[in-house]
Design an enzyme around this catalytic site. Sequence first.
Site, PDB file in Angstrom:
ATOM      1  N   CYS A   2       1.609  17.997  -2.968  1.00 55.20           N
ATOM      2  CA  CYS A   2       1.338  19.383  -2.566  1.00 55.20           C
ATOM      3  C   CYS A   2       0.805  19.475  -1.137  1.00 55.20           C
ATOM      4  CB  CYS A   2       0.299  20.004  -3.480  1.00 55.20           C
ATOM      5  SG  CYS A   2       0.733  19.930  -5.203  1.00 55.20           S
ATOM      6  N   ARG A  27       6.240  15.493   2.527  1.00 53.49           N
ATOM      7  CA  ARG A  27       5.357  14.957   1.495  1.00 53.49           C
ATOM      8  C   ARG A  27       6.038  14.902   0.127  1.00 53.49           C
ATOM      9  NH1 ARG A  27      -0.322  16.366   3.440  1.00 53.49           N
ATOM     10  NH2 ARG A  27      -1.001  16.431   1.302  1.00 53.49           N
ATOM     11  N   TRP A  74       4.018  19.947  -5.785  1.00 53.14           N
ATOM     12  CA  TRP A  74       4.584  18.788  -6.484  1.00 53.14           C
ATOM     13  C   TRP A  74       3.985  18.856  -7.890  1.00 53.14           C
ATOM     14  CZ3 TRP A  74       2.728  14.068  -8.561  1.00 53.14           C
ATOM     15  CH2 TRP A  74       3.712  13.079  -8.746  1.00 53.14           C
ATOM     16  N   ASN A  98      -4.314  21.868  -4.073  1.00 52.09           N
ATOM     17  CA  ASN A  98      -3.812  20.488  -4.210  1.00 52.09           C
ATOM     18  C   ASN A  98      -4.798  19.749  -5.100  1.00 52.09           C
ATOM     19  OD1 ASN A  98      -2.033  21.221  -2.263  1.00 52.09           O
ATOM     20  ND2 ASN A  98      -2.788  19.817  -0.698  1.00 52.09           N
ATOM     21  N   GLY A  99      -4.292  18.929  -6.015  1.00 57.42           N
ATOM     22  CA  GLY A  99      -5.201  18.150  -6.867  1.00 57.42           C
ATOM     23  C   GLY A  99      -5.024  18.516  -8.328  1.00 57.42           C
ATOM     24  N   GLU A 478       9.037  -5.640  -2.843  1.00 54.36           N
ATOM     25  CA  GLU A 478       9.232  -4.499  -1.946  1.00 54.36           C
ATOM     26  C   GLU A 478      10.716  -4.097  -1.882  1.00 54.36           C
ATOM     27  OE1 GLU A 478       7.451  -2.349  -0.743  1.00 54.36           O
ATOM     28  OE2 GLU A 478       8.483  -1.497   0.968  1.00 54.36           O
ATOM     29  N   LYS A 482      12.200  -0.419  -2.959  1.00 52.95           N
ATOM     30  CA  LYS A 482      12.998   0.424  -2.056  1.00 52.95           C
ATOM     31  C   LYS A 482      14.296   0.867  -2.734  1.00 52.95           C
ATOM     32  CE  LYS A 482      10.623   1.338   0.459  1.00 52.95           C
ATOM     33  NZ  LYS A 482       9.320   0.873   0.800  1.00 52.95           N
ATOM     34  N   GLU A 485      13.484   3.506  -5.542  1.00 54.55           N
ATOM     35  CA  GLU A 485      13.042   4.838  -5.149  1.00 54.55           C
ATOM     36  C   GLU A 485      14.102   5.610  -4.371  1.00 54.55           C
ATOM     37  OE1 GLU A 485       9.646   5.003  -2.476  1.00 54.55           O
ATOM     38  OE2 GLU A 485      10.145   3.041  -1.679  1.00 54.55           O
ATOM     39  N   HIS A 501      11.611 -18.016 -17.868  1.00 57.15           N
ATOM     40  CA  HIS A 501      10.607 -17.687 -18.892  1.00 57.15           C
ATOM     41  C   HIS A 501      10.866 -16.321 -19.520  1.00 57.15           C
ATOM     42  CE1 HIS A 501       8.503 -21.284 -17.767  1.00 57.15           C
ATOM     43  NE2 HIS A 501       8.598 -20.928 -16.511  1.00 57.15           N
ATOM     44  N   LYS A 601       5.131  11.758  -0.265  1.00 62.64           N
ATOM     45  CA  LYS A 601       4.737  10.850   0.804  1.00 62.64           C
ATOM     46  C   LYS A 601       3.262  10.509   0.717  1.00 62.64           C
ATOM     47  CE  LYS A 601       5.387   8.477   4.535  1.00 62.64           C
ATOM     48  NZ  LYS A 601       5.999   7.158   4.302  1.00 62.64           N
TER      49      LYS A 601
HETATM   50  C1  F6R Z   1       7.034   3.348  -1.236  1.00 63.12           C
HETATM   51  C2  F6R Z   1       5.874   4.088  -0.782  1.00 63.12           C
HETATM   52  C3  F6R Z   1       4.707   4.170  -1.678  1.00 63.12           C
HETATM   53  C4  F6R Z   1       3.415   4.107  -0.856  1.00 63.12           C
HETATM   54  C5  F6R Z   1       2.192   4.360  -1.762  1.00 63.12           C
HETATM   55  C6  F6R Z   1       0.890   4.231  -0.994  1.00 63.12           C
HETATM   56  O1  F6R Z   1       8.042   3.346  -0.278  1.00 63.12           O
HETATM   57  O2  F6R Z   1       5.882   4.632   0.285  1.00 63.12           O
HETATM   58  O3  F6R Z   1       4.721   3.189  -2.656  1.00 63.12           O
HETATM   59  O4  F6R Z   1       3.319   2.861  -0.251  1.00 63.12           O
HETATM   60  O5  F6R Z   1       2.293   5.638  -2.302  1.00 63.12           O
HETATM   61  O6  F6R Z   1       0.842   5.127   0.064  1.00 63.12           O
HETATM   62  P1  F6R Z   1      -0.155   4.920   1.254  1.00 63.12           P
HETATM   63  O7  F6R Z   1       0.274   3.709   2.006  1.00 63.12           O
HETATM   64  O8  F6R Z   1      -0.046   6.174   2.073  1.00 63.12           O
HETATM   65  O9  F6R Z   1      -1.518   4.738   0.648  1.00 63.12           O
END
Ligand code: F6R
Length: 606
Positions: A2, A27, A74, A98-99, A478, A482, A485, A501, A601
Amino acid sequence: MCGIVGITSNKQVTPSIINSLRKLEYRGYDSAGIATLSKGFINEVKCEGRVDILEKNLSKNKLLGNIGIGHVRWATHGIPSTINAHPHSSEKVSVVHNGIIENSTILKNFLIKKGHKFKSQTDTEVIVHLITEYLKTNDLKKSVLKTLSKLNGSFALGIIFKDQPDLIVGARRGSPLAVGYGPNENYLGSDSYALKSMTNKISYLNDGEFCIIKKDDVEFFDADGNKVNKKILTLSSSEQNYNKGDYKHFMAKEIDEQPTTIKNCINEYLDKISNSINIFNFPWKKNEISSIVLIGCGTAYHSCLMAKYWFEQITTLNVTVDIASEFRYRKNRFNNETLYVFVSQSGETADTFAALDLCNKKKMKTCSVVNVVESSIARESKFVLPIHCGPEIGVASTKAFLGQMLVLYILCLKLAIMRNDINKNEYHKKIKSLFSLSKLVNQTLETESKIESLCSSFVNIKGSMFLGRGYSFPIALEGALKLKELAYVHAEGYPAGEMKHGPLALIEEGMPVVVLAPRDEYYKKTISNMQEVIARGAKVLLITNKNKDEIHSENIWEKVEVENATDDLLPFLITIPLQKLAYYSALKKGYDIDKPRNLAKSVTVE
Ligand code: F6R
């Protein structure tokens, strides 16, 4: 997640609110809305979906007024819909939030008994009715204070009032909130970025504070209603960083920016003449730290996992890595000799912030590795190490991941030399090799066309696996994250040695498996594990580094070679093709690359 905007001005505010909501789109959100005050009435326009739809609705239903609030939502409580979109309003009050309000059900029951009628499924609507209820017998400030005292959970709020045509109230507990100052107008925003096109003069609310914003004056108060003074900060960072330029997506731009962001970061922290680290104000002495705990979420957590390998290899510190949402609720053994490091691109992630707050309350040594230096996590940490990446707009973290790893590696070298864990020659050598990293990343970006040609094999599949050992294991996690997501493909990152295993049972004919096997100390072992999956029908994409030695393996489906580098630096390079793989797979599917479904984000709720 949000986002909030509020503007009080001597001119019409709707166009500027829309403009700021667009800034918050990165975001991630599912609905949007605006409320303004005009001729003594609160009017709202809301929609499910994007700000573009909101703008269309506004062309049919003009919202006039010199004061207003806007929101991108969101969904947490209640499905994404127009009714659940913010602002939520009674006849007297309109609120954006927000929250999460944890005691909303109890408060709702209390308010229903008092005759209040609810329209939405949201937790936010209780705030509207609580203030409306308290305004019957109290003045504005008392009503706000009383309302805030009844709320459990986290919030950033923007509130306008039918009977107060000249002010917006902002309040913060947990979720971040900023106030901006302009000519004959002032602003409220869930981050400074939302306000960037209007002002670079910003103040931040601390936890528990609220503020009253008028077009020519802003007052701040603590949780007891006492006035507090605020510093006004002048923010830097140019507007052009927020543009895509010739790129189709921010993500593509941000991947390609990595040679530059790495160079900037290296210039900030390293001295080329002496081959040493420029961190002069590190607040702790060598005998004050005997262990380190690295904490983050998602991609930031993966950078912590990566750093654990370096710290263990290069220092004698005890190293623990933790996911912030786990750390904050576990019975931790806090230790005065531990350095707690919080890694976060946004610096606003609710769980990471809560973990930091817990450590601060226990009076621990806290350090943050962040991209946004004005963020809550940066402000609350005892020591801050910025990653100097510039704004990251694509929801999927790319350049920040490399930036986090780089700063953690530099911190590792700093602690190693400070504690005499590494000899000077070795230390200078490692720093010298860092100066070539930007160029190596740049050259590795040339793997792009090969990756683009392979990605169709990762598009319509049941699932895939990413395997690595040692330094390559966190990168495998990682890479899988990627792909999940962005391309919405099930992908699992796994330590290559663990396959037999259990997960080997998943391998079937034609399943794409990415094996990360750069020629480091784990290489031979990983190649053996690769044979095991090939023997069971996997279609292996091998990611390794350029080397004159042949790879003794048959039946590899495809091979991508990154540049050659020291073992310490190979993790940076093998990340690049994985970022591109996720990007091109999502592109092939026509997905919304910068705003993947269901994601945000800045994750400001727990
Ligand atoms: C994945 C991604 C998320 C963030 C996570 C933490 O591509 O971007 O997994 O890494 O939400 O976010 P920050 O780094 O802003 O604490």
